[in-house]
Design an enzyme around this catalytic site. Structure first.
Site, PDB file in Angstrom:
ATOM      1  N   GLN A  55      30.983  -4.911  53.510  1.00 39.96           N
ATOM      2  CA  GLN A  55      30.594  -5.237  52.142  1.00 39.96           C
ATOM      3  C   GLN A  55      29.396  -4.389  51.713  1.00 39.96           C
ATOM      4  OE1 GLN A  55      32.397  -7.057  50.098  1.00 39.96           O
ATOM      5  NE2 GLN A  55      31.019  -6.708  48.377  1.00 39.96           N
ATOM      6  N   ALA A  98      29.888  -7.659  44.755  1.00 39.80           N
ATOM      7  CA  ALA A  98      28.815  -8.539  45.224  1.00 39.80           C
ATOM      8  C   ALA A  98      27.994  -7.833  46.302  1.00 39.80           C
ATOM      9  CB  ALA A  98      29.400  -9.820  45.800  1.00 39.80           C
ATOM     10  N   SER A 105      29.423 -11.889  48.938  1.00 38.29           N
ATOM     11  CA  SER A 105      30.825 -11.651  48.584  1.00 38.29           C
ATOM     12  C   SER A 105      31.707 -12.803  49.036  1.00 38.29           C
ATOM     13  CB  SER A 105      31.324 -10.357  49.240  1.00 38.29           C
ATOM     14  OG  SER A 105      32.728 -10.231  49.057  1.00 38.29           O
ATOM     15  N   HIS A 152      34.613 -12.434  49.865  1.00 37.41           N
ATOM     16  CA  HIS A 152      35.400 -11.894  50.975  1.00 37.41           C
ATOM     17  C   HIS A 152      34.749 -12.206  52.323  1.00 37.41           C
ATOM     18  CE1 HIS A 152      38.537  -9.707  48.830  1.00 37.41           C
ATOM     19  NE2 HIS A 152      37.603  -9.455  47.917  1.00 37.41           N
ATOM     20  N   ASP A 201      42.169  -9.956  47.989  1.00 36.85           N
ATOM     21  CA  ASP A 201      42.625  -9.132  46.882  1.00 36.85           C
ATOM     22  C   ASP A 201      44.099  -8.845  47.111  1.00 36.85           C
ATOM     23  OD1 ASP A 201      40.056  -9.006  45.811  1.00 36.85           O
ATOM     24  OD2 ASP A 201      39.571  -7.151  46.870  1.00 36.85           O
ATOM     25  N   GLU A 229      38.881  -9.659  37.269  1.00 38.61           N
ATOM     26  CA  GLU A 229      39.567  -9.120  38.441  1.00 38.61           C
ATOM     27  C   GLU A 229      40.877  -9.868  38.652  1.00 38.61           C
ATOM     28  OE1 GLU A 229      37.130  -9.030  41.970  1.00 38.61           O
ATOM     29  OE2 GLU A 229      35.721  -7.614  41.071  1.00 38.61           O
ATOM     30  N   HIS A 250      41.843 -10.583  42.408  1.00 39.40           N
ATOM     31  CA  HIS A 250      40.983 -11.333  43.330  1.00 39.40           C
ATOM     32  C   HIS A 250      41.327 -12.822  43.271  1.00 39.40           C
ATOM     33  CE1 HIS A 250      37.226 -11.946  45.657  1.00 39.40           C
ATOM     34  NE2 HIS A 250      37.206 -13.111  45.014  1.00 39.40           N
TER      35      HIS A 250
END
Length: 150
Positions: A36, A57, A62, A64, A71, A120, A123
């Site tokens: 990230q 982020a 994030s 993630h 994603d 997004e 996402h």
């Protein structure tokens, strides 16, 4: 690591989409702090800090990194990580159906002031079927859902 609950829900969603003739692929799942940081640093170098933080982020912030986000793509690479992905069958199917599997489009169009991030359509965030159905039915953001009295 992406949580097994997220993986199982994603697999069920991808299978249901395929049954409807739509291909949805996993493009990005769990990201380590280091990964990230590299992604965020690249955006900062390309866009400058304020613009970068609307699309990426900082490490440690994030979704993630939570194991609950991913994603998606359609396997073709068409419009990957751009808003035109919203018009691709994978994105339109996910926008209409992801809640059935516990996912929401985390950063919806027109909600930038609420979420702090640009739209997004690729996402997705796992929040569970009940919460996702409520969020979808009320057409609200996760922030609105978390702030609403129950």
């Amino acid at each position: 690591m992406i949580y097994p609950t997220t993986v199982a829900a994603a697999e069920a969603m991808f299978t249901a989409a395929e049954a409807d003739g739509v291909i949805i692929t996993l493009v990005s799942g769990y990201r380590s702090f280091a990964t990230q940081a590299q992604i965020h640093d690249r955006f900062v170098a390309d866009l400058g800090l304020p613009a970068a933080e609307a699309v990426s982020a900082p490490p440690g912030h994030s979704e993630h990194q939570t194991g609950w986000a991913m994603d998606i793509g359609d396997g073709s690479g068409a419009c990957s990580f751009t808003t035109c992905f919203a018009d691709q069958p994978a994105a339109t199917w996910a926008a209409a159906n992801a809640h059935r599997f516990g996912f929401i489009v985390r950063y919806p169009a027109g909600s930038e002031q609420i979420t702090g991030y640009s739209y997004e359509p690729w996402h997705l965030r796992f929040v569970g079927v009940e919460a996702a159905a409520d969020i979808a039915a009320r057409r609200i953001t996760l922030e609105d859902f978390l702030e609403a009295p129950r």
